[in-house]
Design an enzyme around this catalytic site. Structure first.
Site, short mmCIF file in Angstrom:
data_model
loop_
_atom_site.label_atom_id
_atom_site.label_comp_id
_atom_site.label_asym_id
_atom_site.label_seq_id
_atom_site.Cartn_x
_atom_site.Cartn_y
_atom_site.Cartn_z
N LYS A 84 -13.77 53.87 -31.45
CA LYS A 84 -13.93 54.63 -30.22
C LYS A 84 -12.65 54.44 -29.42
CE LYS A 84 -17.96 55.35 -28.31
NZ LYS A 84 -19.23 55.16 -27.61
N GLU A 140 -20.47 64.00 -38.85
CA GLU A 140 -21.01 63.66 -37.53
C GLU A 140 -20.85 64.87 -36.63
OE1 GLU A 140 -18.59 60.66 -35.59
OE2 GLU A 140 -16.75 61.62 -36.24
#
Length: 187
Positions: free
Chosen positions: A49, A82
């Protein structure tokens, strides 16, 4: 210098913004998603992230242009990975399936871990496995999940309805259990 790593203090950056006002409607009624070609998969270090959100922003813009809330990202070989800002789950028969997290392909995420644990707690079979467009077309239910948006039922993929075109019972069970987990955790 490497011999002084224990003296380095990390920098913490927090950004805040309002939740989309449509979020409760999305959670209740479901959303549409668009499946994007491999060029939209996250750039370098997709399993981390980071602040490098360019590909996610571009994918979200492409989804919005198609009248959708989320974009699904694929690998060069066509595997589903995703969402641009979420993890993907499909209900295939009696199994809740999510793409297998191969190293360096996508950010598996804490919310994804929670959902897999919730499935176990509800007695739902859950699998991390290779998923492709054919699986998406055969899914009785689809949902995406993130810590900010929580669980969003997907009712349309590329303009075609998923299942009955309404949020399904498995998704609703997982939504309720997730909400209870968040309330209990206070997180």
């Amino acid at each position: 210098p490497l011999d002084r790593l224990d003296t380095i203090r990390p920098t913490l950056l927090v950004t805040l913004g309002p939740l989309p006002p449509e979020l409760p409607t999305w959670q209740q009624d479901g959303i549409g998603v668009v499946c994007l070609p491999a060029g939209y998969a996250r750039g370098n270090l997709p399993e981390l992230k980071t602040l490098n959100l360019v590909t996610s922003v571009l994918a979200q813009r492409r989804a919005a242009a198609a009248g959708c809330v989320e974009a699904l990202l694929t690998a060069p070989d066509g595997r589903l990975l995703e969402g641009a800002v979420s993890n993907l789950f499909l209900v295939l028969g009696t199994v809740v399936a999510t793409p297998a997290a191969a190293e360096g392909e996508f950010l598996a995420g804490r919310t994804r871990e929670r959902i897999l644990a919730i499935c176990a707690g509800l007695g739902l079979a859950a699998q991390e496995r290779e998923l492709r467009g054919g699986d998406l077309a055969q899914a009785a239910e689809v949902f995406v999940a993130s810590s900010v948006r929580e669980i969003l039922p997907v009712v349309r993929v590329d303009g075609r309805p998923v299942g009955s075109g309404a949020p399904g019972p498995v998704t609703r069970r997982i939504q309720a259990a997730y909400a209870a987990t968040i309330a209990a955790d206070g997180s």
